[in-house]
Design a protein around this motif. Structure first.
Motif, PDB file in Angstrom:
ATOM      1  N   UNK A 155       9.664  10.852 -16.930  1.00  0.00           N
ATOM      2  CA  UNK A 155       8.636  11.100 -15.961  1.00  0.00           C
ATOM      3  C   UNK A 155       9.201  12.286 -15.122  1.00  0.00           C
ATOM      4  N   UNK A 156       8.153  13.148 -14.583  1.00  0.00           N
ATOM      5  CA  UNK A 156       8.811  14.139 -13.640  1.00  0.00           C
ATOM      6  C   UNK A 156       7.899  14.130 -12.392  1.00  0.00           C
ATOM      7  N   UNK A 157       8.485  14.538 -11.447  1.00  0.00           N
ATOM      8  CA  UNK A 157       7.612  14.668  -9.994  1.00  0.00           C
ATOM      9  C   UNK A 157       8.452  15.327  -9.177  1.00  0.00           C
ATOM     10  N   UNK A 158       7.867  16.584  -8.171  1.00  0.00           N
ATOM     11  CA  UNK A 158       8.562  17.344  -7.157  1.00  0.00           C
ATOM     12  C   UNK A 158       9.672  18.062  -7.974  1.00  0.00           C
TER      13      UNK A 158
ATOM     14  N   UNK B  18      -7.725  26.195  -8.318  1.00  0.00           N
ATOM     15  CA  UNK B  18      -8.560  25.908  -9.493  1.00  0.00           C
ATOM     16  C   UNK B  18      -8.515  24.399  -9.588  1.00  0.00           C
ATOM     17  N   UNK B  19      -9.648  23.875  -9.759  1.00  0.00           N
ATOM     18  CA  UNK B  19      -9.677  22.442 -10.285  1.00  0.00           C
ATOM     19  C   UNK B  19      -8.859  21.904 -11.294  1.00  0.00           C
ATOM     20  N   UNK B  20      -8.245  20.551 -10.953  1.00  0.00           N
ATOM     21  CA  UNK B  20      -7.028  20.391 -11.994  1.00  0.00           C
ATOM     22  C   UNK B  20      -6.038  21.177 -12.293  1.00  0.00           C
ATOM     23  N   UNK B  21      -5.746  22.445 -11.781  1.00  0.00           N
ATOM     24  CA  UNK B  21      -4.700  23.034 -11.939  1.00  0.00           C
ATOM     25  C   UNK B  21      -3.350  22.865 -11.281  1.00  0.00           C
ATOM     26  N   UNK B  22      -3.350  22.025 -10.164  1.00  0.00           N
ATOM     27  CA  UNK B  22      -2.313  21.548  -9.752  1.00  0.00           C
ATOM     28  C   UNK B  22      -2.128  20.272  -9.358  1.00  0.00           C
ATOM     29  N   UNK B  23      -1.279  19.385  -9.557  1.00  0.00           N
ATOM     30  CA  UNK B  23      -1.261  18.132  -9.430  1.00  0.00           C
ATOM     31  C   UNK B  23      -1.057  17.768  -8.005  1.00  0.00           C
ATOM     32  N   UNK B  24      -2.204  16.477  -7.763  1.00  0.00           N
ATOM     33  CA  UNK B  24      -2.106  16.367  -6.037  1.00  0.00           C
ATOM     34  C   UNK B  24      -0.727  15.735  -5.695  1.00  0.00           C
ATOM     35  N   UNK B  25      -0.593  15.700  -4.651  1.00  0.00           N
ATOM     36  CA  UNK B  25       0.705  15.173  -4.171  1.00  0.00           C
ATOM     37  C   UNK B  25       0.602  13.530  -4.023  1.00  0.00           C
ATOM     38  N   UNK B  26       1.439  12.635  -4.304  1.00  0.00           N
ATOM     39  CA  UNK B  26       1.421  11.375  -4.585  1.00  0.00           C
ATOM     40  C   UNK B  26       2.643  10.816  -3.553  1.00  0.00           C
TER      41      UNK B  26
ATOM     42  N   UNK C 144       5.119  24.610 -14.665  1.00  0.00           N
ATOM     43  CA  UNK C 144       3.510  24.939 -14.591  1.00  0.00           C
ATOM     44  C   UNK C 144       2.848  24.579 -13.438  1.00  0.00           C
ATOM     45  N   UNK C 145       3.201  23.442 -12.736  1.00  0.00           N
ATOM     46  CA  UNK C 145       2.679  22.918 -11.357  1.00  0.00           C
ATOM     47  C   UNK C 145       3.076  23.940 -10.337  1.00  0.00           C
ATOM     48  N   UNK C 146       4.167  24.557 -10.536  1.00  0.00           N
ATOM     49  CA  UNK C 146       4.400  25.502  -9.231  1.00  0.00           C
ATOM     50  C   UNK C 146       4.063  26.942  -9.466  1.00  0.00           C
TER      51      UNK C 146
ATOM     52  N   UNK D 167       0.969  -1.211   0.116  1.00  0.00           N
ATOM     53  CA  UNK D 167       0.137  -0.047  -0.025  1.00  0.00           C
ATOM     54  C   UNK D 167       0.824   1.155  -0.032  1.00  0.00           C
ATOM     55  N   UNK D 168       1.263   1.618  -1.011  1.00  0.00           N
ATOM     56  CA  UNK D 168       2.276   2.875  -1.335  1.00  0.00           C
ATOM     57  C   UNK D 168       1.633   3.857  -2.292  1.00  0.00           C
ATOM     58  N   UNK D 169       0.243   3.670  -2.607  1.00  0.00           N
ATOM     59  CA  UNK D 169      -0.301   4.629  -3.237  1.00  0.00           C
ATOM     60  C   UNK D 169      -1.405   5.587  -2.723  1.00  0.00           C
ATOM     61  N   UNK D 170      -0.832   6.701  -2.124  1.00  0.00           N
ATOM     62  CA  UNK D 170      -1.920   7.602  -1.566  1.00  0.00           C
ATOM     63  C   UNK D 170      -1.702   8.841  -2.257  1.00  0.00           C
ATOM     64  N   UNK D 171      -2.794   9.993  -2.172  1.00  0.00           N
ATOM     65  CA  UNK D 171      -2.581  11.312  -2.596  1.00  0.00           C
ATOM     66  C   UNK D 171      -3.463  12.050  -1.898  1.00  0.00           C
TER      67      UNK D 171
END
Length: 455
Positions: free
Chosen positions: A204-207, A86-94, A237-239, A75-79
């Motif tokens: 892939x990119x994240x953080x 605004x809706x869907x403008x910033x990626x949820x933390x994973x 964009x996310x930042x 169980x390693x997938x939480x967000x």
């Protein structure tokens, strides 16, 4: 063996009042590579080079197969979402992104565990590190060591290419164009790992991370760096600040075009493609790539159409603004007026309600590309209200208690006030709602879901 090469990038903050220096660390991360290796051994993953090498090896035993199965069930997938944006403008933390980030940025599994406490439960963390530890010598024997010489040479060449082509300039351009900023005390961690017997590479990119598996015979780095910048632009964009994201969201909402919602849904990927695969590749290559820039039709075509405008803003050192957005929406409307009626497009951003969970597998198979997906298993007043809070494409599949459920749906949407239906007949009804999202009502009786969707 690990490499760590520092590339110093100079860029300006969004105010452009002064220059600062940020650090990009290019490295090979053994811990991340082993994590990805185990992922690819899962029976849920398609055939791949890692699975091929493992299956023909002496390690393809019940003992290690059980470890792969155990890894799959961790169980390693939480967000969690950023409320207020605004809706869907910033990626949820994973949580998985944090774990991968920590695998890259620590030197051993003991440090990884110490840094990752609290992201998942202690038992899950202990199990994860135990499995990674068990597979590390296997990965090295089957994948890394046979490709070590080529891969280490690639890392040196990649770093040299980055320096010679002033990759830092493209980061600067992204910050300005997106009206975003970056804390220069936080380095970007770029982790590569070898991908033998392959013709492509992953990205892939994240953080503050970019990760990529690179084929061991790769010698031309234009594609790699254009894709790397593409992914970096997603981070930039996310930042964007809450104020910038709110201004962008309001500009789309205030635009009168019925196409503005679906133009907005494409924005993040289209801009990254126009900048990374269009502008950056063109500069590195000496001319624009005449082939496709993205594998999905809608993103590919839209990014090529807006490229001249993007290039204009870059040349004038202007950040994205309301004028840009209005022109962007106009291009979408004028060039691609049929797109808001094409299922392959609008179902990339979907909220589906069905009391039959098997329907979600049908949707997933039929519409493989997805930007955002929400599923709900109950047709009720509360579930419909939750659906109405989003501007995603809405699909409600009715296959039980058809008459009652259809009446509830009609009552829930003011746009359906004059809608007439026959609950005994199968149908696929579509209407564009006031929030400029499509609503599909599927009434299923005896036919398959796919056949009713295609009516």
């Amino acid at each position: 063996m690990k490499f760590q090469i520092l590339i110093f990038l100079f860029f300006v903050q969004s105010s452009l009042s002064f220059a600062q220096k940020a650090t990009f660390n290019i490295k090979y991360s053994e811990q991340l590579a082993v994590f990805v290796f185990i992922q690819n051994l899962s029976e849920n993953y398609p055939e791949n080079v890692f699975k091929t090498e493992f299956h023909k090896s002496k390690y393809n035993t019940e003992e290690f197969q059980k470890l792969v199965s155990e890894f799959d069930k961790l169980a390693i997938d939480y967000s969690y979402k950023f409320d207020g944006f605004p809706e869907d403008s910033k990626k949820p933390m994973q949580s998985k992104d944090f774990l991968r980030k920590n695998l890259i940025e620590t030197e051993n599994l003991k440090d990884f565990k110490m840094r990752s406490i609290g992201i998942v439960t202690n038992k899950t963390l202990n199990d994860l590190t135990r499995i990674i530890s068990a597979f590390t010598p296997i990965y090295n024997e089957l994948i890394y060591n046979p490709n070590k010489e080529k891969f280490e040479k690639q890392i040196v060449e990649i770093t040299k290419y980055a320096n010679e082509n002033n990759i830092q300039d493209y980061f600067t351009i992204g910050l300005l164009f997106y009206n975003s900023s970056w804390d220069t005390s936080i380095p970007f961690e770029i982790a590569f790992y070898p991908l033998p017997n392959s013709k492509g590479f992953t990205a892939q990119s994240f953080e503050n991370n970019f990760i990529s598996a690179i084929q061991t015979d790769l010698t031309n780095y234009k594609d790699l760096f254009s894709v790397m910048l593409h992914e970096t632009y997603h981070i930039i964009y996310n930042e964007q600040s809450l104020e910038v994201k709110t201004e962008i969201s309001n500009a789309f909402k205030e635009n009168k075009s019925k196409y503005s919602n679906y133009a907005y849904q494409l924005l993040n990927e289209v801009l990254a493609t126009a900048l990374g695969n269009g502008y950056v590749y063109g500069k590195l290559n000496g001319k624009i790539d005449e082939k496709d820039w993205y594998y999905q039709k809608y993103i590919n075509l839209m990014s090529k159409e807006i490229y001249p405008m993007v290039n204009e803003y870059i040349a004038q050192k202007k950040p994205i603004d309301k004028s840009f957005i209005d022109r962007y929406i106009a291009i979408y409307e004028q060039k691609f007026p049929d797109w808001i009626n094409e299922l392959d497009n609008v179902m990339s951003y979907r909220y589906v309600i069905s009391e039959n969970e098997d329907d979600f597998n049908v949707i997933q198979k039929k519409f493989r590309f997805r930007s955002r997906t929400e599923y709900e298993t109950e047709i009720s007043k509360s579930s419909i209200e939750k659906m109405q809070e989003t501007a995603l494409t809405k699909m409600i599949i009715v296959s039980k208690n058809n008459s009652e459920n259809l009446k509830l749906i009609k009552k829930s949407f003011k746009e359906l006030k004059n809608w007439k239906f026959d609950s005994e007949k199968e149908f696929n009804y579509k209407i564009l709602l006031d929030d400029k999202s499509q609503l599909f009502i599927i009434n299923q009786k005896k036919s398959t879901l796919e056949s009713v969707i295609n009516l």
